[in-house]
Design an enzyme around this catalytic site. Structure first.
Site, short mmCIF file in Angstrom:
data_model
loop_
_atom_site.label_atom_id
_atom_site.label_comp_id
_atom_site.label_asym_id
_atom_site.label_seq_id
_atom_site.Cartn_x
_atom_site.Cartn_y
_atom_site.Cartn_z
CG ASN A 23 -2.05 -1.07 1.04
OD1 ASN A 23 -2.42 -1.42 -0.07
ND2 ASN A 23 -2.53 -1.60 2.15
NE ARG A 93 -10.93 2.47 -3.95
CZ ARG A 93 -12.13 2.94 -4.27
NH1 ARG A 93 -12.81 2.40 -5.27
NH2 ARG A 93 -12.67 3.94 -3.61
CG ASP A 117 -8.96 -7.28 -2.93
OD1 ASP A 117 -8.80 -8.05 -3.88
OD2 ASP A 117 -8.14 -7.15 -2.01
N PRO A 123 -16.47 4.50 -2.02
CG PRO A 123 -17.96 5.88 -0.87
CD PRO A 123 -17.31 4.53 -0.80
CG LEU A 126 -14.86 11.04 2.12
CD1 LEU A 126 -14.25 10.21 3.23
CD2 LEU A 126 -15.47 12.31 2.70
CG ASP A 308 -5.89 -4.35 4.38
OD1 ASP A 308 -7.04 -4.47 3.91
OD2 ASP A 308 -5.03 -3.58 3.89
CB VAL A 330 -13.16 -0.79 7.69
CG1 VAL A 330 -12.60 0.07 6.56
CG2 VAL A 330 -12.53 -0.38 9.02
#
Length: 419
Positions: A23, A93, A117, A123, A126, A308, A330
């Protein structure tokens, strides 16, 4: 599509070195689009998602290549196509982070709505809210977020409050603000270590970011960002996965090349379960040979227990005596792994976003399907504890985020092969 076949019943033993953070790597690759110079990134994991980001860079007109083990080179010229290729962008993503990077440097972006995933609603509102506050005019058209800075083609600083401490939105706003005119404040922002790593990387290019790791980030926009060489942090989720795998198999494993403070949420929960965890300077020793007890887990933004790691700890709790409970706060689809664990004999009931787990003495082998990256890791852990041979289908999900998985697990004694 590929599958991984694992023979259960062998405790993991030995040491494993953790790769660079997936990440963090993807965010830094996106941030590299803002630099006018050559970027060398080190400790980059050789995984599918990283290769997709490099392919996106190349197809848009930049240069992206591996120059050695764990090292990539990127150069993004002043003139590129500011439209991400749809077929590539929909695979991960993190391609959405190119929105902030492109609008910040080039004044315009057409970024395909991202893939990755299917773990729940994620969304872009933000992200769009933050960039709009800085003067961007954005619209969703034909599967793309399109738009850019108005007037001078340069964003302006703004005060932005996030309704939820979204990691992706925090990163995108940081990227956009780094080349904006004036100061940007991001309130109620994400605090994850990958946020800090992104800030440090941007600062190494000449950016001015303060407060990363707290709930208030201050960014002074600069005129331009330069080239740099930077090594990324270790992957705390990969580390946590091996820690849980060691515990689940009743093994003893030294997890090396980690930052123990990044794993306090996982470490605390494993200790509560009854796992012996010893923190060292840059390593963590896990001894799963003791007796375990049921616990409750609630996923939360960092520094809470990470979403995660939820699927992996669920795999462990299926064989822990007593009744455990997991609340997923989450992502609503993160409980999809339950169906596959039930195929292996796990006793789990779902009530909304809560999983109630009655531990069983042992799981049984089965053919199961990975629905996402972390679910795939969880099913491998379950397979390593089960009686018999378990087939985990759709292994490409796992390849997106774990470097040299079979090699590392085999070195620890696991009986695993790819078919």
């Amino acid at each position: 599509m590929g599958k991984l076949i694992v023979q259960g019943g062998t405790p993991l033993e030995g040491s494993v070195s953790i790769s660079g953070a997936k990440n963090a790597a993807l965010a830094l690759l996106a941030a590299s689009f803002m630099s006018r110079g050559e970027i060398i990134l080190e400790n980059i994991p050789e995984i599918t998602d990283v290769n997709v980001m490099l392919d996106i860079c190349i197809e848009m007109g930049g240069q992206g290549e591996w120059i050695g083990p764990g090292a990539v080179r990127l150069v993004v010229p002043d003139t590129i196509a500011c439209k991400t290729p749809y077929k590539l962008a929909k695979k991960l993503r993190a391609s959405n982070l190119l929105l902030g990077a492109l609008v910040s440097r080039f004044g315009w972006a057409e970024v395909a709505l991202p893939g990755g995933d299917n773990i729940g609603t994620r969304p872009m509102d933000l992200h769009i809210k933050g960039l709009s506050a800085m003067g961007a005019s954005l619209a969703i058209e034909h599967g793309y977020i399109c738009g850019g800075a108005q007037g001078s083609k340069r964003l302006r600083g703004a005060k932005i409050y996030l309704d939820f401490p979204s990691v992706g939105a925090t990163k995108n706003i940081m990227l956009a603000a780094s080349l904006a005119r004036g100061q940007t404040l991001i309130e109620n922002c994400a605090k994850e270590p990958e946020i800090v790593d992104l800030a440090n990387f941007i600062n190494s290019m000449g950016g001015k970011i303060r407060g990363a790791g707290t709930d208030l980030i201050r960014i002074e926009g600069v005129e331009a960002l330069t080239g740099t060489r930077y090594g990324i942090i270790p992957d705390r989720v990969e580390a946590g996965t091996y820690m849980i795998a060691a515990a689940a198999t009743k093994g003893k494993v030294l997890v090396e090349n980690v930052i123990p403070t990044h794993l306090h949420g996982v470490t605390a929960k494993l200790r509560e379960i009854g796992v012996e965890v010893e923190e060292k300077d840059d390593a963590i020793f896990v001894d799963g040979s003791g007796d375990f007890k049921a616990v409750d887990v609630k996923t939360l933004p960092y520094p809470g227990f990470p979403t995660d790691m939820q699927s992996q700890v669920m795999a462990l709790l299926t064989i822990v005596p007593g009744t455990s409970m997991i609340v997923e706060n989450v992502y609503e689809n993160r409980l999809r792994v339950v169906d596959e664990l039930q195929r292996m004999g796990a006793q789990i009931k779902i009530e909304g976003r809560t999983a109630i787990i009655d531990g069983v003495p042992c799981l049984s082998s089965a053919q199961v399907k990975a629905s996402d990256l972390r679910a795939g890791a969880a099913l491998l852990i379950a397979g390593m504890t089960a009686e018999g041979e378990t087939e985990v289908c759709c292994a490409y999900h796992i390849d997106r985020g774990y470097e040299k998985l079979e090699e590392k697990l085999t070195a620890l004694g696991a009986k695993i092969r790819r078919a």
